[in-house]
Enzyme design. Sequence first.
Site, mmCIF file in Angstrom:
data_model
loop_
_atom_site.group_PDB
_atom_site.id
_atom_site.type_symbol
_atom_site.label_atom_id
_atom_site.label_comp_id
_atom_site.label_asym_id
_atom_site.label_seq_id
_atom_site.Cartn_x
_atom_site.Cartn_y
_atom_site.Cartn_z
ATOM 1 N N PHE A 217 0.853 -1.188 0.000
ATOM 2 C CA PHE A 217 0.000 0.000 0.000
ATOM 3 C C PHE A 217 0.888 1.236 0.000
ATOM 4 O O PHE A 217 1.608 1.498 0.978
ATOM 5 C CB PHE A 217 -0.931 -0.025 1.215
ATOM 6 C CG PHE A 217 -1.484 -1.404 1.421
ATOM 7 C CD1 PHE A 217 -2.256 -1.990 0.431
ATOM 8 C CD2 PHE A 217 -1.174 -2.143 2.553
ATOM 9 C CE1 PHE A 217 -2.716 -3.287 0.563
ATOM 10 C CE2 PHE A 217 -1.618 -3.445 2.698
ATOM 11 C CZ PHE A 217 -2.391 -4.016 1.701
ATOM 12 N N ASP A 219 1.995 4.321 0.680
ATOM 13 C CA ASP A 219 1.748 5.438 1.599
ATOM 14 C C ASP A 219 3.035 6.256 1.734
ATOM 15 O O ASP A 219 3.875 6.242 0.845
ATOM 16 C CB ASP A 219 1.273 4.899 2.962
ATOM 17 C CG ASP A 219 2.375 4.124 3.671
ATOM 18 O OD1 ASP A 219 3.354 3.723 3.022
ATOM 19 O OD2 ASP A 219 2.268 3.929 4.899
ATOM 20 N N ASP A 287 4.285 -5.795 3.397
ATOM 21 C CA ASP A 287 3.866 -4.418 3.671
ATOM 22 C C ASP A 287 3.655 -4.206 5.166
ATOM 23 O O ASP A 287 4.146 -3.238 5.737
ATOM 24 C CB ASP A 287 2.560 -4.110 2.924
ATOM 25 C CG ASP A 287 2.040 -2.734 3.295
ATOM 26 O OD1 ASP A 287 2.374 -1.762 2.645
ATOM 27 O OD2 ASP A 287 1.301 -2.634 4.300
HETATM 28 N N1 LIG Z 1 1.560 0.675 3.807
HETATM 29 C C1 LIG Z 1 0.737 0.763 4.822
HETATM 30 N N2 LIG Z 1 0.289 1.971 5.237
HETATM 31 C C2 LIG Z 1 -0.549 2.019 6.276
HETATM 32 C C3 LIG Z 1 -0.987 0.885 6.949
HETATM 33 C C4 LIG Z 1 -1.853 1.312 7.954
HETATM 34 C C5 LIG Z 1 -2.562 0.506 8.993
HETATM 35 N N3 LIG Z 1 -2.880 -0.812 8.603
HETATM 36 C C6 LIG Z 1 -3.485 -1.653 9.576
HETATM 37 C C7 LIG Z 1 -3.489 -3.048 9.131
HETATM 38 C C8 LIG Z 1 -3.036 -3.884 10.108
HETATM 39 C C9 LIG Z 1 -2.491 -3.162 11.242
HETATM 40 O O1 LIG Z 1 -3.004 -3.606 12.440
HETATM 41 C C10 LIG Z 1 -2.749 -1.678 10.904
HETATM 42 O O2 LIG Z 1 -3.588 -1.053 11.842
HETATM 43 C C11 LIG Z 1 -1.917 2.702 7.871
HETATM 44 N N4 LIG Z 1 -1.135 3.103 6.854
HETATM 45 C C12 LIG Z 1 -0.761 4.461 6.447
HETATM 46 O O3 LIG Z 1 0.283 4.927 7.308
HETATM 47 C C13 LIG Z 1 0.209 6.346 7.399
HETATM 48 C C14 LIG Z 1 -0.114 6.767 8.809
HETATM 49 O O4 LIG Z 1 0.955 6.630 9.628
HETATM 50 P P1 LIG Z 1 1.097 7.574 10.922
HETATM 51 O O5 LIG Z 1 1.462 8.967 10.388
HETATM 52 O O6 LIG Z 1 2.200 6.930 11.699
HETATM 53 O O7 LIG Z 1 -0.204 7.590 11.634
HETATM 54 C C15 LIG Z 1 -0.954 6.768 6.502
HETATM 55 O O8 LIG Z 1 -0.514 7.037 5.188
HETATM 56 C C16 LIG Z 1 -1.816 5.530 6.538
HETATM 57 O O9 LIG Z 1 -2.706 5.490 5.458
HETATM 58 C C17 LIG Z 1 -0.500 -0.397 6.517
HETATM 59 O O10 LIG Z 1 -0.816 -1.467 7.045
HETATM 60 N N5 LIG Z 1 0.348 -0.386 5.471
#
Ligand SMILES: Nc1nc2c(c(CN[C@H]3C=C[C@H](O)[C@@H]3O)cn2[C@@H]2O[C@H](COP(=O)(O)O)[C@@H](O)[C@H]2O)c(=O)[nH]1
Length: 309
Positions: A217, A219, A287
């Site tokens: 994903f 991000d 990821d």
């Molecule tokens: N590549 C990727 N990006 C992810 C996630 C997740 C959450 N995934 C859930 C799935 C299972 C877990 O238990 C997680 O809860 C959020 N994000 C991204 O991160 C950023 C926020 O960061 P910060 O500023 O620190 O709050 C924001 O762009 C957000 O969209 C992921 O898994 N992969």
Amino acid sequence: MEEVRSSSAWVATHSSHVVVDSTGIEKVVENIKDSIPKVEWDYEGIHYFDNGPLTVQYLFVLDALNFCFWPGKTLYEDLNYDHLASGLKAALQNDKSAFDADRLQKYTGSQLRELLKWPRPLPLEDERVRLLHEVGLELERNFGGKASDLVELSGKSAVKLVSLVTRHFPGFRDHSVYKGHQVFLYKRAQIFAADIWGAFKGQGYGEFNDIGAITMFADYVVPAVLQQLGVLKYSSSLASTIETNGEIGSGTEEEVELRACSVYAVEKMRELIGIKSGKQVLSVELDLWLWSVGVQSALQHHRTLSIYY
Ligand SMILES: Nc1nc2c(c(CN[C@H]3C=C[C@H](O)[C@@H]3O)cn2[C@@H]2O[C@H](COP(=O)(O)O)[C@@H](O)[C@H]2O)c(=O)[nH]1
């Protein structure tokens, strides 16, 4: 997600500011191939889960709002993902009808703040409200108000689910035009499928025959981890923009390269793990491992004002 894979590969082979370093990939794979770090979905303990359709509704609302957490002075002074997830969870525990399709269409900015117990305006609050309304309206119009209907209509295919979501909900159409080519990243649509798979542990609503088709994903956290690991290399001007917290415009070459090269790099890591260890690892698993490393180490990341991530 063939279009995400192939368009990201195109960017990686035409990029000007970001390089995917194959030696960096080899080193990382060498270190992890025998014991790929396994991170459990909701290892943070922040998500709503009741094993039923309300969980799917929660995840759809969460991923409709899963973007833009950075405008505070530092990472921790502003809304972050944990606040969003745990705020939505508490709201639902308080009122099981909080995410009914008719309610979603009516939230105002201040009501959303109140729901999340957030004292200040949310980053891109007007867009968050607009996207909630879009979700409520389209769910009501075509899916009996229920996000779980989207999953049922997808017939155990994550690819179908992503395509259904992006077809019906314009806010999930995460794409750009790069050097004249359309590039698909679909971060929030793919993470919605992955969240369902993770939450339901691949069973019931979470059973997808093609979860391996989902990419990472794109991000702002994972690119920073990949750079730290030596998998991504930045041009000196891009590195200095990121170091000085300069904003990178949405849809610029730099932004598309950061995201698309991350997708490409994770695909290459996955392939190499398969070759070196014979293990089939999913991009979703890589990821989640990379993301969890990133949020724990609070790396400096690129800043793009966007509704997509
Ligand atoms: N590549 C990727 N990006 C992810 C996630 C997740 C959450 N995934 C859930 C799935 C299972 C877990 O238990 C997680 O809860 C959020 N994000 C991204 O991160 C950023 C926020 O960061 P910060 O500023 O620190 O709050 C924001 O762009 C957000 O969209 C992921 O898994 N992969």
